[in-house]
Scaffold this active site. Structure first.
Site, PDB file in Angstrom:
ATOM      1  N   ASN A  39      28.211  -8.559 -37.679  1.00  0.00           N
ATOM      2  CA  ASN A  39      28.801  -7.465 -38.713  1.00  0.00           C
ATOM      3  C   ASN A  39      29.558  -6.539 -38.153  1.00  0.00           C
ATOM      4  O   ASN A  39      29.379  -5.881 -37.168  1.00  0.00           O
ATOM      5  CB  ASN A  39      27.757  -6.545 -39.273  1.00  0.00           C
ATOM      6  CG  ASN A  39      28.079  -5.455 -40.270  1.00  0.00           C
ATOM      7  OD1 ASN A  39      29.261  -5.461 -40.448  1.00  0.00           O
ATOM      8  ND2 ASN A  39      27.481  -4.581 -40.620  1.00  0.00           N
ATOM      9  N   TRP A  40      31.236  -7.078 -38.294  1.00  0.00           N
ATOM     10  CA  TRP A  40      32.212  -6.092 -37.463  1.00  0.00           C
ATOM     11  C   TRP A  40      32.330  -4.879 -38.212  1.00  0.00           C
ATOM     12  O   TRP A  40      33.166  -4.144 -37.679  1.00  0.00           O
ATOM     13  CB  TRP A  40      33.507  -7.064 -37.691  1.00  0.00           C
ATOM     14  CG  TRP A  40      33.297  -8.410 -36.728  1.00  0.00           C
ATOM     15  CD1 TRP A  40      32.575  -8.535 -35.767  1.00  0.00           C
ATOM     16  CD2 TRP A  40      34.509  -9.288 -36.769  1.00  0.00           C
ATOM     17  NE1 TRP A  40      33.006  -9.761 -34.949  1.00  0.00           N
ATOM     18  CE2 TRP A  40      33.993 -10.208 -35.554  1.00  0.00           C
ATOM     19  CE3 TRP A  40      35.687  -9.487 -37.293  1.00  0.00           C
ATOM     20  CZ2 TRP A  40      34.626 -11.252 -35.522  1.00  0.00           C
ATOM     21  CZ3 TRP A  40      36.175 -10.715 -37.083  1.00  0.00           C
ATOM     22  CH2 TRP A  40      35.790 -11.692 -35.902  1.00  0.00           C
ATOM     23  N   LYS A  41      31.897  -4.514 -39.255  1.00  0.00           N
ATOM     24  CA  LYS A  41      32.094  -3.294 -39.910  1.00  0.00           C
ATOM     25  C   LYS A  41      33.407  -2.862 -39.992  1.00  0.00           C
ATOM     26  O   LYS A  41      34.352  -3.765 -40.426  1.00  0.00           O
ATOM     27  CB  LYS A  41      31.354  -2.070 -38.892  1.00  0.00           C
ATOM     28  CG  LYS A  41      29.771  -2.553 -38.831  1.00  0.00           C
ATOM     29  CD  LYS A  41      28.724  -1.413 -38.094  1.00  0.00           C
ATOM     30  CE  LYS A  41      27.160  -1.913 -38.205  1.00  0.00           C
ATOM     31  NZ  LYS A  41      26.599  -0.721 -37.614  1.00  0.00           N
ATOM     32  N   HIS A 124      23.066  -2.559 -46.708  1.00  0.00           N
ATOM     33  CA  HIS A 124      23.150  -1.784 -45.268  1.00  0.00           C
ATOM     34  C   HIS A 124      23.067  -0.193 -45.106  1.00  0.00           C
ATOM     35  O   HIS A 124      23.397   0.203 -45.913  1.00  0.00           O
ATOM     36  CB  HIS A 124      24.460  -2.103 -44.650  1.00  0.00           C
ATOM     37  CG  HIS A 124      24.495  -1.930 -43.195  1.00  0.00           C
ATOM     38  ND1 HIS A 124      24.637  -0.722 -42.699  1.00  0.00           N
ATOM     39  CD2 HIS A 124      24.491  -2.816 -42.208  1.00  0.00           C
ATOM     40  CE1 HIS A 124      24.669  -0.910 -41.482  1.00  0.00           C
ATOM     41  NE2 HIS A 124      24.584  -2.245 -40.986  1.00  0.00           N
ATOM     42  N   GLU A 126      24.477   2.004 -43.948  1.00  0.00           N
ATOM     43  CA  GLU A 126      25.781   2.814 -44.074  1.00  0.00           C
ATOM     44  C   GLU A 126      26.154   2.733 -45.484  1.00  0.00           C
ATOM     45  O   GLU A 126      27.075   3.878 -45.772  1.00  0.00           O
ATOM     46  CB  GLU A 126      26.933   2.016 -42.875  1.00  0.00           C
ATOM     47  CG  GLU A 126      26.402   2.308 -41.496  1.00  0.00           C
ATOM     48  CD  GLU A 126      26.570   1.303 -40.601  1.00  0.00           C
ATOM     49  OE1 GLU A 126      27.442   0.355 -40.888  1.00  0.00           O
ATOM     50  OE2 GLU A 126      26.231   1.449 -39.378  1.00  0.00           O
ATOM     51  N   GLU A 193      16.484  -3.214 -40.251  1.00  0.00           N
ATOM     52  CA  GLU A 193      17.575  -2.581 -39.358  1.00  0.00           C
ATOM     53  C   GLU A 193      16.858  -1.097 -39.489  1.00  0.00           C
ATOM     54  O   GLU A 193      17.356  -0.234 -40.376  1.00  0.00           O
ATOM     55  CB  GLU A 193      18.736  -2.298 -39.865  1.00  0.00           C
ATOM     56  CG  GLU A 193      19.414  -3.856 -39.808  1.00  0.00           C
ATOM     57  CD  GLU A 193      20.826  -3.908 -39.637  1.00  0.00           C
ATOM     58  OE1 GLU A 193      21.294  -4.251 -38.831  1.00  0.00           O
ATOM     59  OE2 GLU A 193      21.457  -3.060 -40.430  1.00  0.00           O
ATOM     60  N   GLY A 199      23.636   1.608 -33.955  1.00  0.00           N
ATOM     61  CA  GLY A 199      24.781   1.949 -33.304  1.00  0.00           C
ATOM     62  C   GLY A 199      24.311   3.128 -32.344  1.00  0.00           C
ATOM     63  O   GLY A 199      25.251   3.932 -31.686  1.00  0.00           O
ATOM     64  N   SER A 238      21.293  -1.918 -32.495  1.00  0.00           N
ATOM     65  CA  SER A 238      21.655  -2.155 -30.930  1.00  0.00           C
ATOM     66  C   SER A 238      21.149  -3.210 -30.169  1.00  0.00           C
ATOM     67  O   SER A 238      20.383  -3.176 -29.141  1.00  0.00           O
ATOM     68  CB  SER A 238      20.975  -0.775 -30.187  1.00  0.00           C
ATOM     69  OG  SER A 238      21.596   0.601 -30.947  1.00  0.00           O
ATOM     70  N   GLY A 259      25.795  -5.481 -34.591  1.00  0.00           N
ATOM     71  CA  GLY A 259      27.066  -4.632 -35.023  1.00  0.00           C
ATOM     72  C   GLY A 259      27.902  -4.742 -33.841  1.00  0.00           C
ATOM     73  O   GLY A 259      28.837  -5.613 -33.287  1.00  0.00           O
ATOM     74  N   GLY A 260      27.891  -3.567 -32.955  1.00  0.00           N
ATOM     75  CA  GLY A 260      28.849  -3.305 -31.854  1.00  0.00           C
ATOM     76  C   GLY A 260      29.054  -4.627 -30.859  1.00  0.00           C
ATOM     77  O   GLY A 260      30.132  -4.676 -30.281  1.00  0.00           O
TER      78      GLY A 260
HETATM   79  O1  LIG Z   1      24.767  -4.479 -39.197  1.00  0.00           O
HETATM   80  C1  LIG Z   1      24.543  -4.266 -37.648  1.00  0.00           C
HETATM   81  C2  LIG Z   1      23.733  -3.358 -37.538  1.00  0.00           C
HETATM   82  O2  LIG Z   1      23.857  -2.088 -38.070  1.00  0.00           O
HETATM   83  C3  LIG Z   1      23.387  -2.924 -36.160  1.00  0.00           C
HETATM   84  O3  LIG Z   1      24.784  -2.347 -35.572  1.00  0.00           O
HETATM   85  P1  LIG Z   1      24.521  -2.385 -34.036  1.00  0.00           P
HETATM   86  O4  LIG Z   1      24.390  -3.341 -33.565  1.00  0.00           O
HETATM   87  O5  LIG Z   1      26.060  -1.566 -33.586  1.00  0.00           O
HETATM   88  O6  LIG Z   1      23.634  -1.056 -33.704  1.00  0.00           O
END
Ligand SMILES: O=C[C@H](O)COP(=O)(O)O
Length: 276
Positions: A39-41, A124, A126, A193, A199, A238, A259-260
């Site tokens: 998930n590149w957000k 999600h 967010e 999650e 994050g 994370s 994500g990151g």
């Molecule tokens: O969609 C992915 C999640 O929100 C995890 O994000 P993260 O791996 O940056 O903590």
């Protein structure tokens, strides 16, 4: 043995099988095919996406690999991956609940299918944080399934809710409201999650995540029957190359939503390899 003895014997065995499957991981099914999702957000540009595709290489994986870019890049990412024969599938980060209409700035499930998407992330944290309710998320899941997209339904508790011992009740409500009155959930993927792990670098300990995954599985089986045993339940929060293997060792963690650590192809591939 009389007829009634036979019936009560069978009933006892059936109850035992169901109870076992609620308490432990499924033993009578094949292991679920792992799913690893990037998930590149709201990150990446055309240049960094092009580099990601180059760096990803032509390797294929035994896990299902899904990449969810920001929506303006869906079409080009699909074109690049086809042109360069990359082994990931396309997913979107969001979808609207309605089929079409006056929803400025939104994107429909049909439009996502049109540009090559097979998956969509829904609910999600967010997006929940900016006002998406469990009911709205339910409509999005329904619309996606009706259109032929596979929803990746995100659930998870906040730090405060965990401290108050509400993790299970919060997650149960999120799962059951999103899937309310659905007869066939065989195409749904759940992503657990915990909000406090997203994050932050403070990932959930694998055993801690496993406990919630097992609970989610028991809820699914209770409400949707034993076949719900086959739904992938992913962990997100994370996740990184150096902790992915520990998650993959857990019975009820069937993949990761990353994500990151999914922004660089090399890191992401290390995470995928942990599930292959
Ligand atoms: O969609 C992915 C999640 O929100 C995890 O994000 P993260 O791996 O940056 O903590």
């Amino acid at each position: 043995m009389t007829q009634s003895n036979i019936e009560s014997y069978i009933e006892k065995i059936v109850r035992q099988v169901v109870t076992n499957s609620l308490q432990t991981s499924p033993v009578s099914f094949e292991r679920i095919k792992p799913v690893v999702v990037a998930n590149w957000k709201m990150n990446m540009t055309l240049a960094s996406i092009s580099k990601f595709v180059d760096d990803f290489g032509t390797e294929s994986f035994s896990a299902e690999v899904v990449v969810c870019p920001p929506s303006p890049y869906l079409y080009i990412l699909d074109a690049l991956k086809k042109q360069q024969n990359r082994s990931f599938t396309l997913g979107a980060q969001n979808v609207h609940a309605e089929k079409s209409g006056a929803y400025t700035g939104d994107v429909s499930a049909d439009q996502l299918l049109d540009v090559g998407c097979h998956y969509v992330i829904i609910g999600h944290s967010e997006r929940r944080a900016i006002g998406e309710s469990n009911e709205f998320i339910h409509q999005k899941v329904r619309q996606s399934l009706e259109t032929g997209l596979i929803p990746i339904l995100c659930v998870g508790e906040t730090e405060e809710e965990r401290k108050q011992g509400k993790t299970n009740s919060v997650v149960e409500k999120q799962v059951l409201t999103a899937l309310l009155n659905m007869n066939d959930i065989s195409k749904v993927i759940i992503a657990y999650e915990p909000v406090w792990a997203i994050g932050t670098g403070q990932s959930a300990v694998p055993e801690q995540a496993q406990e919630v995954h097992q609970f989610i599985r028991s809820v699914l089986i209770k409400h949707f029957g034993i076949l719900a045993n086959q739904l992938p339940i992913l962990y997100g929060g994370s996740a990184k190359p150096d902790n992915a293997k520990d998650y993959s060792a857990m019975n009820d963690i069937d993949g990761l939503l990353v994500g990151g650590a999914s922004l660089k192809a090399d890191d992401f591939k290390k995470i995928i390899s942990a599930f292959c």
